[in-house]
Design a protein around this motif. Structure first.
Motif: not given
Length: 198
Positions: A170-190
């Protein structure tokens, strides 16, 4: 046996490590390298069995090959180093291919278990199930366990060296299984997000 004096009617047994194959001789012959003469009064030398060697002459016993070496022929003076991808226990008459979940460098007495998050590769660096010569860290986007290399599914995160997949936190998104990116403030990332939602 041999006669220890000219025209003697009594013969003397050859000592261990020596033999005499011909009648009427005045002495014994040293057992050649690669052979052994264990018993007294042997009429011939005996080749060392597979899995052993005898580098010296005049010996009563053969020497087992050390772990990491083998000998697949009889009557030899040396043993052969086990090839990469195989292992050889002490006294081995042949090489044994390293099983799945292990690797074997040259001269291995036993297979080495793969580390968590690693897989086995051959001499060219290609992934193999059996006969691995070294271990390779699992690449990002994959997870490796017990020698298997499996692609990480969408919504999961597998950084390099993963031994199992983990859901994209949570608070991250993974566009690819090898990549994890922190969500920007105000975004929703379950948990398990592949995109950032507003």
């Amino acid at each position: 046996t041999y006669a220890n004096a000219p025209r003697s009617s009594e013969c003397t047994a050859c000592s261990s490590g020596r033999f005499q194959a011909e009648e009427g001789q005045a002495g014994c012959v040293e057992c050649p390298g690669g052979h052994h003469c264990p018993a007294r009064s042997m009429p011939a030398s005996t080749p060392c069995p597979k899995g052993s060697r005898q580098p010296a002459v005049g010996q009563a016993l053969c020497i087992s090959c050390n772990g990491g070496d083998y000998q697949d022929e009889e009557g030899q003076t040396t043993c052969i180093q086990c090839s990469p991808g195989s292992f050889c226990t002490a006294g081995s008459p042949k090489e044994t291919i390293c099983p799945t979940g292990t690797y074997c460098e040259a001269g291995s007495a036993l297979p080495t278990s793969l580390g968590s998050g690693f897989y086995a590769v051959d001499v060219n660096g290609n992934r193999v199930d059996e006969g691995g010569v070294r271990q390779q860290e699992c690449e990002g986007g994959f997870y490796c366990s017990g020698g298997d290399r499996t692609e990480c599914e969408t919504g999961y995160f597998c950084p390099p060296g993963s031994s199992e997949p983990s859901q994209c936190p949570a608070a991250s998104f993974c566009p690819e299984p090898s990549q994890r990116i922190e969500c920007q403030p105000g975004s929703y990332c379950p948990t398990g997000s592949t995109v950032e939602s507003n």
